[in-house]
Enzyme design. Structure first.
Site, PDB file in Angstrom:
ATOM      1  N   LYS A   1      11.221  26.197  29.062  1.00 22.44           N
ATOM      2  CA  LYS A   1      12.451  25.886  28.396  1.00 22.44           C
ATOM      3  C   LYS A   1      12.892  27.275  27.872  1.00 22.44           C
ATOM      4  CE  LYS A   1      14.940  23.128  24.851  1.00 22.44           C
ATOM      5  NZ  LYS A   1      14.693  22.150  23.751  1.00 22.44           N
TER       6      LYS A   1
ATOM      7  N   LYS B   1       8.198  27.721  25.417  1.00 20.82           N
ATOM      8  CA  LYS B   1       9.649  27.472  24.893  1.00 20.82           C
ATOM      9  C   LYS B   1       9.858  28.575  24.343  1.00 20.82           C
ATOM     10  CE  LYS B   1      11.999  24.465  21.760  1.00 20.82           C
ATOM     11  NZ  LYS B   1      12.032  23.557  21.119  1.00 20.82           N
TER      12      LYS B   1
HETATM   13 ZN   LIG Z   1      12.206  21.838  16.769  1.00 17.67          ZN
END
Ligand SMILES: [Zn+2]
Length: 346
Positions: free
Chosen positions: A271, A218
């Site tokens: 992501k 992420k």
């Molecule tokens: Zn968070």
């Protein structure tokens, strides 16, 4: 063989020919639809920067989940807007927390629909960070490289997102979501060791069969902007670069994924999606586990805004962006376009 024996255009002449040689296909079964659940009843509040996306009270979330299921989409992922926030993120793990209540209501109404529980603290902390904050003395002057003291300012305030104390709260959140009926637990905080902590806690609580989908890679991204409006989770100070990944790093992303798999992740996620297609492709190539990708709020907002201005063909660009994420190697796509895409695909 080369031209004129080889003519690649032969297979592009008709839709039937193009279809029979198509390498990548989108299906509603690969989509996950995110829902933002808020307190109240009958609430359906539009999110300005994400046209078509709403904050939904539990009753409305159930309605939305029912429609999602009827379109052939197998899963929703839930984000919560709690009634109150505090430093300890108590709303994240409360038995009657907003996500826990929504999970119970959706599972009661549509048991076949998978509910994915996003595990993070930023929606529930008063400061908007994904972990416990240890603050230093605010405003203390920091010496610069010359040794001279700089003037105190917000920028020089010391704070640290504490890794290990955060793990226990994440684990408690995961267990409470599993108790509420979450089918898949998805930690998105980016603390080190969270997957192991959550796996251990779930097993001890009797949830050995609840799978983990970790947001393994992420990245700290500007594309999350509209989500922070939707989930009211903007950090009140600083940013998330000390825990989310640097957008420049592919090799480190693969280490993050490996670490999460070693700790017990069953599936991994990259992501955002579109700006990180190379990371998705590398993850698909390297690891034999299901790979998910999150087409985030900013990716959605860009397409919606351009379409509203008449600059892009919305449906076409929506499907092309989803296809590119699929082609890069994501078998599971989390997207705010899920319902619309499923309608076009059926
Ligand atoms: Zn968070």
């Amino acid at each position: 063989m080369a031209f004129p024996i080889t003519r690649l255009r032969r297979l592009r002449q008709t839709e039937a020919l193009r279809s029979i040689v198509r390498e990548t296909r989108l299906t509603p079964e690969s989509l996950v639809y995110p829902l933002f659940v808020c307190p109240g009843e009958g609430v359906r509040k539009a999110i300005g920067s994400m046209p078509g996306v709403f904050n939904l009270s539990v009753d409305q979330a159930v309605k939305e989940a029912r429609e999602t299921h009827s379109l052939g989409i197998p899963a929703v992922i839930l984000f919560g807007l709690p009634e109150k926030k505090d430093e300890q993120a108590s709303g994240a793990w409360a038995e009657d927390g907003i996500v826990q209540r929504a999970t119970r209501a959706i599972k009661r109404d549509i048991p076949q629909l998978l509910v994915v529980g996003d595990v993070c603290l930023c929606e529930y902390t008063s400061h908007g960070h994904c972990g416990i904050v240890k603050k230093g003395t605010a405003g203390v002057a920091q010496p610069d490289h010359t040794g001279a003291a700089a003037a105190p300012s917000r920028a020089t305030e010391q704070y640290e997102i504490e890794n290990d104390p955060t793990l226990e709260i994440l684990a408690r959140t995961a267990v409470s979501q599993a108790r509420a009926g979450s089918d898949i637990i998805a930690p998105s905080d980016m603390m080190d060791g969270r997957v192991a902590a959550i796996r251990t806690a779930l097993d001890e609580a009797g949830f050995q069969n609840t799978p983990l989908l970790s947001y393994a890679a992420k990245f700290a991204s500007g594309f999350y902007g509209p989500f922070r409006e939707a989930a009211d989770s903007t950090p009140q100070f600083g940013d998330r670069r000390s825990y989310q990944m640097d957008g420049a790093n592919l090799r480190e992303a693969l280490r993050e994924i490996q670490a999460d798999l070693d700790e017990g992740a069953d599936m991994i996620m990259v992501k955002p999606a579109l700006p990180y297609l190379d990371v998705i492709a590398a993850a698909r190539e390297r690891f034999d586990v299901p790979v998910a990708a999150y087409q985030v709020s900013g990716e959605y907002a860009m397409i919606q805004a351009a379409a509203q201005n008449g600059w892009l063909d919305r449906e076409r660009v929506m499907m092309e962006s989803l296809l590119s994420i699929r082609r890069a190697g994501a078998g599971i796509i989390l997207t705010y376009f899920a319902k619309e895409a499923a309608k076009l695909l059926s």
